[in-house]
Design a protein around this motif. Structure first.
Motif, short mmCIF file in Angstrom:
data_model
loop_
_atom_site.label_atom_id
_atom_site.label_comp_id
_atom_site.label_asym_id
_atom_site.label_seq_id
_atom_site.Cartn_x
_atom_site.Cartn_y
_atom_site.Cartn_z
N SER A 201 0.84 -1.21 0.00
CA SER A 201 0.00 0.00 0.00
C SER A 201 0.87 1.25 0.00
CB SER A 201 -0.92 0.03 1.22
OG SER A 201 -1.86 -1.01 1.13
N ASP B 185 -5.51 -0.73 -4.99
CA ASP B 185 -4.96 -1.31 -3.76
C ASP B 185 -6.00 -2.24 -3.12
OD1 ASP B 185 -3.49 -1.99 -1.58
OD2 ASP B 185 -3.44 0.01 -0.68
N GLU B 186 -5.83 -3.53 -3.37
CA GLU B 186 -6.76 -4.55 -2.88
C GLU B 186 -8.22 -4.17 -3.12
OE1 GLU B 186 -5.92 -6.66 0.62
OE2 GLU B 186 -3.82 -6.06 0.71
MG MG Z 1 -2.07 -2.85 2.01
#
Ligand code: MG
Ligand code: ADP
Length: 256
Positions: free
Chosen positions: A57, A177-178
């Motif tokens: 991240s 991000d995810e």
């Molecule tokens: Mg992360």
């Protein structure tokens, strides 16, 4: 005033869109990004995987300057990341970001969510912004939800709105991000399908995900991170069938 006209180097001319060179970042005593070198070509889809806490991240957040770096350099299309001001706003508009938690404006309609940045940052006329927003909402399959508020939508629908909102700025690169980690299982594919389509349309993408099916089918390259370092990079078929490092072998044995 900062001088931003920079001679674009040969790498940019050859198709390099995002370049991180010798990037280091600390959070206090934690060396969260350690000498990161990463070059991403126009149209390339890079999937970043690795254990929790490995810096994925933070890596994404440095690319659109949500986090500063301590040393090294990051360029987008040959331009170094500016520190602040209008140049930074423009740069952020070039780098679309989609987060795990959809981050839509709760008190704005879906349509307003997708027009706001266009009007404020890109200075697009309201009518043109709305037309573009509707086209994008159709493209991600939520055209009929335009006048609703985010809370009235499912998680999968909200995430597709978040993708449309990012696309409305006509970014040069999209960071995810995810994007499916907070979704109920039955909604994961509707978001991944939109991302696959985007990849096929030639968007440059950096995707942090635990969806290995997506990585296999959509990635041009897998970047494996551990402890703040890029430990291994390879084409997906090579990475998944024959990871070189023990860290990657160990990680894959736990998730596959
Ligand atoms: Mg992360
Ligand atoms: P990942 O996304 O791979 O799980 P992160 O980039 O979120 O990893 O975090 C990497 C490390 O940095 C973790 O140890 C995390 O606790 C720490 N970290 C992340 N953000 C901050 C912050 N704002 N302040 C202090 N530590 C942070």
């Amino acid at each position: 005033m900062s001088e931003v006209s920079v001679t674009k180097d040969a790498a940019t001319a050859a198709g390099e869109l995002v370049a991180l060179s010798g990037v280091n970042k600390h959070f206090g005593a934690l060396h969260v990004l350690q000498d990161i070198n990463l070059s991403i070509s126009r149209g390339e889809v890079v999937v970043v995987i690795g254990p929790s806490g490995s810096g994925k991240s933070t890596l994404c957040r440095t690319i659109n300057r949500l986090e500063t770096i301590d040393s090294g350099s990051i360029t987008i299309d040959g331009n170094p990341l500016p520190d602040e001001g209008k140049e930074l706003a423009r740069l952020r508009a070039d780098v679309g970001m989609v987060f795990q938690s959809f981050n839509l404006f709760a008190h704005k309609t879906v349509l307003e969510n997708v027009t706001l940045g266009q009007i404020k940052v890109r200075r697009t006329e309201k009518k043109a912004a709305e037309e573009k927003a509707r086209a994008l909402l159709d493209r991600v399959g939520v055209g009929t939800q335009a006048d609703k508020y985010p809370a009235q939508l499912s998680g999968g629908q909200q995430q597709r709105v978040a993708i449309a909102r990012a696309l409305a700025m006509e970014p040069k690169v999209m960071l995810f991000d995810e994007p499916t980690s907070a979704l109920d299982p039955e909604m994961i594919n509707e978001v991944l399908d939109v991302m696959r389509q985007l990849a096929q349309d030639g968007m440059t993408m950096v995707v942090v995900t635990h969806e290995m099916g997506f990585a296999r089918s959509a990635a041009n390259r897998v970047v494996f991170m551990a402890d703040g370092r890029i430990v291994e990079e390879a084409a997906p078929e090579q990475f998944f069938s024959n990871p070189r490092s023990d860290r990657a072998k160990d990680f894959l044995s736990k998730i596959l």
